[in-house]
Scaffold this motif. Structure first.
Motif, PDB file in Angstrom:
ATOM      1  N   GLY A  34      37.012 -34.766  31.701  1.00 32.62           N
ATOM      2  CA  GLY A  34      35.740 -35.645  31.168  1.00 32.62           C
ATOM      3  C   GLY A  34      35.612 -37.243  31.777  1.00 32.62           C
ATOM      4  O   GLY A  34      35.751 -37.894  30.541  1.00 32.62           O
ATOM      5  N   SER A  36      32.866 -38.094  32.092  1.00 38.93           N
ATOM      6  CA  SER A  36      30.872 -39.458  32.107  1.00 38.93           C
ATOM      7  C   SER A  36      30.715 -38.508  31.106  1.00 38.93           C
ATOM      8  O   SER A  36      31.010 -37.166  31.304  1.00 38.93           O
ATOM      9  N   SER A  37      29.877 -38.728  30.336  1.00 36.29           N
ATOM     10  CA  SER A  37      28.540 -38.214  29.608  1.00 36.29           C
ATOM     11  C   SER A  37      27.333 -37.571  30.258  1.00 36.29           C
ATOM     12  O   SER A  37      26.650 -37.374  29.298  1.00 36.29           O
ATOM     13  N   LYS A  38      27.308 -38.417  31.518  1.00 36.52           N
ATOM     14  CA  LYS A  38      26.002 -37.694  31.633  1.00 36.52           C
ATOM     15  C   LYS A  38      26.493 -36.815  33.121  1.00 36.52           C
ATOM     16  O   LYS A  38      27.443 -36.398  33.970  1.00 36.52           O
ATOM     17  N   THR A 156      21.663 -36.357  29.415  1.00 34.48           N
ATOM     18  CA  THR A 156      23.332 -36.864  28.415  1.00 34.48           C
ATOM     19  C   THR A 156      23.672 -36.001  28.016  1.00 34.48           C
ATOM     20  O   THR A 156      23.517 -34.961  26.645  1.00 34.48           O
ATOM     21  N   ILE A 157      24.873 -35.691  28.103  1.00 34.47           N
ATOM     22  CA  ILE A 157      25.741 -34.513  27.115  1.00 34.47           C
ATOM     23  C   ILE A 157      25.945 -34.987  25.689  1.00 34.47           C
ATOM     24  O   ILE A 157      26.357 -36.239  25.380  1.00 34.47           O
ATOM     25  N   SER A 160      29.831 -36.976  22.728  1.00 38.98           N
ATOM     26  CA  SER A 160      30.917 -37.958  23.900  1.00 38.98           C
ATOM     27  C   SER A 160      32.113 -36.658  24.420  1.00 38.98           C
ATOM     28  O   SER A 160      32.401 -35.707  23.309  1.00 38.98           O
ATOM     29  N   LEU A 161      33.015 -36.826  25.466  1.00 37.02           N
ATOM     30  CA  LEU A 161      33.723 -35.829  26.528  1.00 37.02           C
ATOM     31  C   LEU A 161      34.329 -37.171  26.830  1.00 37.02           C
ATOM     32  O   LEU A 161      34.898 -38.611  27.131  1.00 37.02           O
ATOM     33  N   ASN A 162      36.100 -36.272  25.918  1.00 35.19           N
ATOM     34  CA  ASN A 162      37.124 -36.987  26.539  1.00 35.19           C
ATOM     35  C   ASN A 162      37.208 -37.254  28.163  1.00 35.19           C
ATOM     36  O   ASN A 162      37.997 -36.119  28.657  1.00 35.19           O
ATOM     37  N   TYR A 167      37.372 -29.965  30.896  1.00 33.16           N
ATOM     38  CA  TYR A 167      36.142 -28.819  30.520  1.00 33.16           C
ATOM     39  C   TYR A 167      35.986 -28.089  31.830  1.00 33.16           C
ATOM     40  O   TYR A 167      36.195 -28.608  32.640  1.00 33.16           O
ATOM     41  N   LEU A 186      29.493 -34.296  36.608  1.00 35.58           N
ATOM     42  CA  LEU A 186      29.445 -35.579  35.404  1.00 35.58           C
ATOM     43  C   LEU A 186      29.534 -37.349  36.242  1.00 35.58           C
ATOM     44  O   LEU A 186      30.236 -37.274  37.047  1.00 35.58           O
TER      45      LEU A 186
END
Length: 186
Positions: A34, A36-38, A156-157, A160-162, A167, A186
């Motif tokens: 992960g 980015s969260s976009k 925008t997810i 929050s992605l770690n 993923y 991402l």
């Protein structure tokens, strides 16, 4: 086999049968961390593509049964309010206030994080022209090559992605005769 060579006119064939099988949808599955969260979706040049059924799940595989981290993954709901080109209906004062409800079943589609178009993708829209599943898909139309959040389809997810977690991202696109590269990252 020899009989067919000596008398090819005896080979049964029907040239009147159409061979077009319709649109061909292809599934893409990518596994990684992960970063980015976009989520960015764009083409390598001016052109278009049809997209449907995005899924982003935690873990190295996606069986299709877990909860996706993407809002409106199949484009069944309208895009975020910022993307609507039609004005909202005029407000009236004679209407009684609506009851207050909460929870995901009652959220307006625009209230949740959703897909965002940019100036480069302004002619893109939710469509029923070509659909892989459900009632709608997304017709991505770009005026020029994309590469970032300022010239791509973006989401925008919500979660929050770690950066240390794995993923799996899956999506479907409609195969079209084009030399353009579709990028989803991402």
């Amino acid at each position: 086999y020899l009989d067919e060579q000596l008398a090819p006119e005896t080979i049964p064939e029907n040239l009147d049968t159409p061979t077009d099988t319709g649109p061909v949808w292809r599934k893409v599955t990518i596994t990684g961390t992960g970063s980015s969260s976009k989520l960015y979706v764009y083409l390598s040049g001016a052109g278009d593509a049809y997209l449907d059924d995005f899924r982003l799940v935690a873990g190295p595989t996606d069986a299709g049964t877990g909860t996706t981290l993407i809002a409106n993954p199949g484009f069944e709901q309208p895009l975020a309010a910022a993307n609507r080109t039609t004005p909202p209906p005029p407000a009236t004062t004679a209407r009684a206030p609506a009851p207050v409800r909460s929870g995901p079943a009652f959220e307006h589609p625009a209230a949740a994080p959703n897909w965002t178009t940019t100036t480069n993708t302004a002619n893109s829209a939710r469509t029923t022209d070509h659909v892989r599943s459900g009632n709608a898909s997304f017709h991505l139309v770009q005026a020029a090559a994309g590469s970032t959040g300022t010239d791509a389809l973006v989401q925008t997810i919500p979660a929050s992605l770690n950066a240390n977690s794995t993923y799996t991202l899956c999506f479907w696109y409609l195969v079209q005769p084009s030399r353009l590269q579709l990028t989803v990252r991402l």
